[in-house]
Scaffold this motif. Structure first.
Motif, PDB file in Angstrom:
ATOM      1  N   MET A   1      42.237  46.479  32.524  1.00 46.54           N
ATOM      2  CA  MET A   1      43.548  47.074  32.786  1.00 46.54           C
ATOM      3  C   MET A   1      43.429  48.592  32.899  1.00 46.54           C
ATOM      4  O   MET A   1      42.632  49.226  32.220  1.00 46.54           O
ATOM      5  CB  MET A   1      44.531  46.728  31.661  1.00 46.54           C
ATOM      6  CG  MET A   1      44.881  45.269  31.571  1.00 46.54           C
ATOM      7  SD  MET A   1      45.902  44.705  32.954  1.00 46.54           S
ATOM      8  CE  MET A   1      47.434  45.548  32.581  1.00 46.54           C
ATOM      9  N   SER A   2      44.262  49.177  33.751  1.00 44.45           N
ATOM     10  CA  SER A   2      44.240  50.612  33.952  1.00 44.45           C
ATOM     11  C   SER A   2      44.975  51.328  32.826  1.00 44.45           C
ATOM     12  O   SER A   2      45.952  50.825  32.272  1.00 44.45           O
ATOM     13  CB  SER A   2      44.904  50.953  35.287  1.00 44.45           C
ATOM     14  OG  SER A   2      45.037  52.349  35.434  1.00 44.45           O
ATOM     15  N   ASP A  24      48.792  36.418  43.053  1.00 46.97           N
ATOM     16  CA  ASP A  24      47.569  37.220  42.974  1.00 46.97           C
ATOM     17  C   ASP A  24      47.866  38.690  43.237  1.00 46.97           C
ATOM     18  O   ASP A  24      47.279  39.578  42.603  1.00 46.97           O
ATOM     19  CB  ASP A  24      46.529  36.716  43.978  1.00 46.97           C
ATOM     20  CG  ASP A  24      45.965  35.355  43.614  1.00 46.97           C
ATOM     21  OD1 ASP A  24      46.005  35.002  42.414  1.00 46.97           O
ATOM     22  OD2 ASP A  24      45.496  34.643  44.518  1.00 46.97           O
ATOM     23  N   LEU A  27      49.220  40.056  40.072  1.00 45.73           N
ATOM     24  CA  LEU A  27      48.147  40.245  39.091  1.00 45.73           C
ATOM     25  C   LEU A  27      47.354  41.514  39.389  1.00 45.73           C
ATOM     26  O   LEU A  27      46.993  42.265  38.464  1.00 45.73           O
ATOM     27  CB  LEU A  27      47.212  39.026  39.079  1.00 45.73           C
ATOM     28  CG  LEU A  27      47.766  37.746  38.467  1.00 45.73           C
ATOM     29  CD1 LEU A  27      46.782  36.598  38.639  1.00 45.73           C
ATOM     30  CD2 LEU A  27      48.094  37.945  36.976  1.00 45.73           C
ATOM     31  N   ARG A  28      47.089  41.778  40.663  1.00 43.84           N
ATOM     32  CA  ARG A  28      46.333  42.978  41.029  1.00 43.84           C
ATOM     33  C   ARG A  28      47.128  44.246  40.741  1.00 43.84           C
ATOM     34  O   ARG A  28      46.563  45.239  40.269  1.00 43.84           O
ATOM     35  CB  ARG A  28      45.918  42.917  42.504  1.00 43.84           C
ATOM     36  CG  ARG A  28      44.774  41.950  42.774  1.00 43.84           C
ATOM     37  CD  ARG A  28      44.170  42.132  44.149  1.00 43.84           C
ATOM     38  NE  ARG A  28      45.050  41.706  45.229  1.00 43.84           N
ATOM     39  CZ  ARG A  28      45.101  40.461  45.706  1.00 43.84           C
ATOM     40  NH1 ARG A  28      44.346  39.509  45.170  1.00 43.84           N
ATOM     41  NH2 ARG A  28      45.913  40.143  46.709  1.00 43.84           N
ATOM     42  N   ARG A  30      49.366  44.631  38.471  1.00 47.18           N
ATOM     43  CA  ARG A  30      49.373  44.801  37.019  1.00 47.18           C
ATOM     44  C   ARG A  30      48.056  45.378  36.513  1.00 47.18           C
ATOM     45  O   ARG A  30      48.041  46.202  35.599  1.00 47.18           O
ATOM     46  CB  ARG A  30      49.661  43.457  36.345  1.00 47.18           C
ATOM     47  CG  ARG A  30      51.100  42.996  36.498  1.00 47.18           C
ATOM     48  CD  ARG A  30      51.318  41.585  35.988  1.00 47.18           C
ATOM     49  NE  ARG A  30      52.728  41.201  36.087  1.00 47.18           N
ATOM     50  CZ  ARG A  30      53.177  39.953  35.963  1.00 47.18           C
ATOM     51  NH1 ARG A  30      52.305  38.958  35.749  1.00 47.18           N
ATOM     52  NH2 ARG A  30      54.470  39.703  36.068  1.00 47.18           N
ATOM     53  N   SER A  31      46.961  44.960  37.136  1.00 46.47           N
ATOM     54  CA  SER A  31      45.647  45.460  36.720  1.00 46.47           C
ATOM     55  C   SER A  31      45.473  46.939  37.019  1.00 46.47           C
ATOM     56  O   SER A  31      44.625  47.613  36.415  1.00 46.47           O
ATOM     57  CB  SER A  31      44.527  44.660  37.407  1.00 46.47           C
ATOM     58  OG  SER A  31      44.405  45.020  38.779  1.00 46.47           O
ATOM     59  N   LYS A  32      46.276  47.454  37.942  1.00 45.17           N
ATOM     60  CA  LYS A  32      46.228  48.882  38.311  1.00 45.17           C
ATOM     61  C   LYS A  32      47.246  49.714  37.530  1.00 45.17           C
ATOM     62  O   LYS A  32      47.418  50.898  37.792  1.00 45.17           O
ATOM     63  CB  LYS A  32      46.467  49.046  39.812  1.00 45.17           C
ATOM     64  CG  LYS A  32      45.356  48.483  40.681  1.00 45.17           C
ATOM     65  CD  LYS A  32      44.053  49.237  40.491  1.00 45.17           C
ATOM     66  CE  LYS A  32      42.970  48.731  41.433  1.00 45.17           C
ATOM     67  NZ  LYS A  32      41.704  49.486  41.281  1.00 45.17           N
ATOM     68  N   GLY A  33      47.940  49.090  36.585  1.00 45.48           N
ATOM     69  CA  GLY A  33      48.863  49.843  35.753  1.00 45.48           C
ATOM     70  C   GLY A  33      50.208  50.112  36.396  1.00 45.48           C
ATOM     71  O   GLY A  33      50.928  51.027  35.980  1.00 45.48           O
ATOM     72  N   ALA A 226      49.112  47.356  44.712  1.00 43.85           N
ATOM     73  CA  ALA A 226      47.954  47.841  43.962  1.00 43.85           C
ATOM     74  C   ALA A 226      47.345  49.086  44.603  1.00 43.85           C
ATOM     75  O   ALA A 226      46.744  49.924  43.918  1.00 43.85           O
ATOM     76  CB  ALA A 226      46.895  46.749  43.845  1.00 43.85           C
ATOM     77  N   GLU A 229      47.615  53.266  43.893  1.00 40.18           N
ATOM     78  CA  GLU A 229      46.657  54.098  43.164  1.00 40.18           C
ATOM     79  C   GLU A 229      45.861  54.979  44.126  1.00 40.18           C
ATOM     80  O   GLU A 229      45.546  56.134  43.803  1.00 40.18           O
ATOM     81  CB  GLU A 229      45.707  53.228  42.333  1.00 40.18           C
ATOM     82  CG  GLU A 229      44.717  54.035  41.499  1.00 40.18           C
ATOM     83  CD  GLU A 229      43.714  53.154  40.779  1.00 40.18           C
ATOM     84  OE1 GLU A 229      43.637  53.270  39.547  1.00 40.18           O
ATOM     85  OE2 GLU A 229      43.006  52.364  41.453  1.00 40.18           O
TER      86      GLU A 229
END
Length: 269
Positions: A1-2, A24, A27-28, A30-33, A226, A229
């Motif tokens: 997680m970022s 998906d 999810l991506r 979210r993984s980038k904050g 995503a 960023e």
């Protein structure tokens, strides 16, 4: 997680090219904050889908409005429908995507006839507007000037900024925010680069405009939240600062404009 927290201030996720992998995509992001995103509305028939998706995914807020390229669909009942949609759902944070587009369509009168009532509605409801303005800066400035003189110009943002520094100053003078998309990462977008360098710290947002305008290094591919960023990173380079600074400033600016957590004036569904 970022460790970085971001807001994608403008995207479109209900198009067909997201149907097969939307979970998906979420999810991506979210993984980038990415903690919040604003899903812009292009036409009134999208509103039920936007309401549904915003209640499925906690990050998604949305606007209601009619895009200038859909101006021919504006009807006498449209303003009332938009008012009802905005008032009945706390996830609605703006009116739009509204504005003027004379690059793809020259029906100026029709576009203005759809634009003005939406601007008036936003002011009435104390909601910001999301403005699409392409090859129409002079006309948009004139309309905003007229509303401003009457004391009835709503808050808002010029999304996917493609104008000049001089044009940007006019919109900043009205109190609008300026939002930078993946275009800011394009090597030959010189005037947009200049705007990104000089825009005040408290007056810019960042966005993807997914699925369009993917930033470098994804240019030409489907865009998704995503990738905001990448926009933030490029803005940091242009402004000679850190990614964390761009994230913090753009996040606060989006919160100040859209007031995600200050929606008590409208009923919750």
């Amino acid at each position: 997680m970022s460790d970085i927290e971001l807001i994608d201030s403008h995207c479109h996720l209900i198009f067909e090219n997201f149907e097969k992998d939307l979970e998906d995509v979420v999810l991506r992001l979210r993984s980038k904050g990415i903690k919040k995103l604003v899903h812009a509305c292009c036409e009134l028939t999208e509103i039920p889908k936007l309401k549904k998706i915003s209640h499925e995914f906690n990050e998604i807020y949305y606007s209601v409005g009619l895009h200038p390229l859909e101006a021919k669909k504006w009807e006498q009942s449209s303003k009332s429908l938009l008012r009802k949609s905005a008032l009945e759902d706390r996830r609605v944070v703006a009116i739009g995507e509204l504005g003027l587009d004379f690059f793809k369509n020259e029906n100026k009168t029709q576009q203005i006839e759809a634009l003005i009532p939406q601007m008036e509605l936003a002011y009435e409801l104390q909601l910001p507007v999301i403005i699409h303005c392409r090859d129409a800066a002079n006309e948009m400035i004139e309309i905003c000037s007229d509303l401003s003189k009457k004391g009835k110009c709503p808050d808002g943002v010029l999304h996917c900024w493609t104008g000049t520094p001089k044009e940007m100053k006019h919109f900043l003078d009205f109190g609008f925010y300026i939002s930078f998309s993946g275009i800011v990462t394009f090597p030959k977008a010189y005037e947009i680069h200049e705007c990104a360098k000089i825009v005040p710290n408290d007056k810019y947002l960042i966005e993807t405009d997914s699925p369009f305008l993917a930033p470098v290094p994804y240019r030409g591919k489907r865009n998704e939240p995503a990738f905001v960023e990448n926009v933030a990173n490029f803005m940091a380079d242009l402004r000679s600062t850190e990614l964390a600074t761009i994230a913090r400033e753009s996040y606060k600016n989006a919160e100040d404009l859209f007031k995600f957590d200050l929606l008590s004036r409208r009923s919750s569904c």
